[in-house]
Design a protein around this motif. Structure first.
Motif, mmCIF file in Angstrom:
data_model
loop_
_atom_site.group_PDB
_atom_site.id
_atom_site.type_symbol
_atom_site.label_atom_id
_atom_site.label_comp_id
_atom_site.label_asym_id
_atom_site.label_seq_id
_atom_site.Cartn_x
_atom_site.Cartn_y
_atom_site.Cartn_z
ATOM 1 N N UNK A 221 -9.201 -7.218 -7.389
ATOM 2 C CA UNK A 221 -9.605 -5.864 -7.778
ATOM 3 C C UNK A 221 -8.507 -4.850 -7.471
ATOM 4 N N UNK A 222 -7.819 -5.026 -6.339
ATOM 5 C CA UNK A 222 -6.757 -4.093 -5.969
ATOM 6 C C UNK A 222 -5.594 -4.175 -6.971
ATOM 7 N N UNK B 15 -7.256 3.913 1.101
ATOM 8 C CA UNK B 15 -8.676 4.206 0.914
ATOM 9 C C UNK B 15 -9.238 3.318 -0.197
ATOM 10 N N UNK B 16 -8.483 3.166 -1.272
ATOM 11 C CA UNK B 16 -8.892 2.313 -2.388
ATOM 12 C C UNK B 16 -9.099 0.875 -1.922
ATOM 13 N N UNK B 17 -8.191 0.359 -1.121
ATOM 14 C CA UNK B 17 -8.324 -1.004 -0.608
ATOM 15 C C UNK B 17 -9.619 -1.145 0.198
ATOM 16 N N UNK C 259 0.880 -1.170 0.000
ATOM 17 C CA UNK C 259 0.000 0.000 0.000
ATOM 18 C C UNK C 259 0.916 1.218 0.000
ATOM 19 N N UNK C 260 1.014 1.893 -1.132
ATOM 20 C CA UNK C 260 2.007 2.953 -1.303
ATOM 21 C C UNK C 260 1.694 4.257 -0.589
ATOM 22 N N UNK D 244 -4.505 -1.004 -9.216
ATOM 23 C CA UNK D 244 -3.174 -0.417 -9.107
ATOM 24 C C UNK D 244 -2.382 -0.554 -10.397
ATOM 25 N N UNK D 245 -2.760 -1.534 -11.214
ATOM 26 C CA UNK D 245 -2.073 -1.735 -12.491
ATOM 27 C C UNK D 245 -2.525 -0.760 -13.564
#
Length: 163
Positions: free
Chosen positions: A156-157, A17-19, A10-11, A161-162
């Motif tokens: 989905x994560x 929040x996205x996760x 998690x950068x 992120x990709x």
């Protein structure tokens, strides 16, 4: 790692929040999620992502003194627990703890170790660790439903992120 767990990098806060949003989408508003990690590891930020996904517009702060904060958003019920200041697991009984953990709600529990013995089994556990400048998130399935959540959230994560 076992087949029941996945670790993600998690950068930044936006990724945390996205996760949370992706877990919310996978959960469809049901389940028990335990959140582990040191102070400041991102547990409440993750919860903000979950609540935002359901349409919550206000601030999300950790319910450290009230122990639980209920949110009723767009027909969903989400309970955000912070048990950091819990002196004894029996205190959960005094606030009606059992009533919160039904199959029609999503329960996010920070510091679940403080409620050991008084909490039901989690579907999924997430451990957040510092990996400066970001964090790592270890998603661990406890139940079959938790495995569905881990699989869907991780896939989905990675896709998100990709992009």
């Amino acid at each position: 790692m076992t087949k029941n767990s996945n670790e993600l990098l998690i950068n930044n806060e936006q990724a945390m929040v996205c996760l949370g949003k992706l877990l919310a989408e996978a959960s469809q508003g049901e389940g028990i999620i335990f959140l582990h990690g040191d102070l400041g590891a991102g547990k409440t930020t993750f919860c903000r992502g979950v609540l935002t996904a359901f349409g919550h517009k206000g601030a999300v702060k950790s319910p450290t003194y009230t122990l639980v904060e209920p949110y009723h958003v767009n027909g969903q019920t989400i309970y955000h627990f912070d048990l950091y200041r819990l002196g004894d697991p029996e205190e959960l009984e005094f606030i009606g703890g059992r009533d919160y953990f039904d199959q029609k709600s999503l329960c996010l529990v920070e510091w679940p170790s403080k409620g050991k013995g008084a909490l039901p089994q989690a579907d999924m556990e997430i451990t957040l660790n510092y990996n400066l400048p970001g964090r790592t998130a270890l998603l661990y399935a406890v139940t079959d439903y938790g495995q569905q959540l881990v699989t869907a959230t991780v896939a989905a994560y990675i896709q998100q992120q990709g992009d």
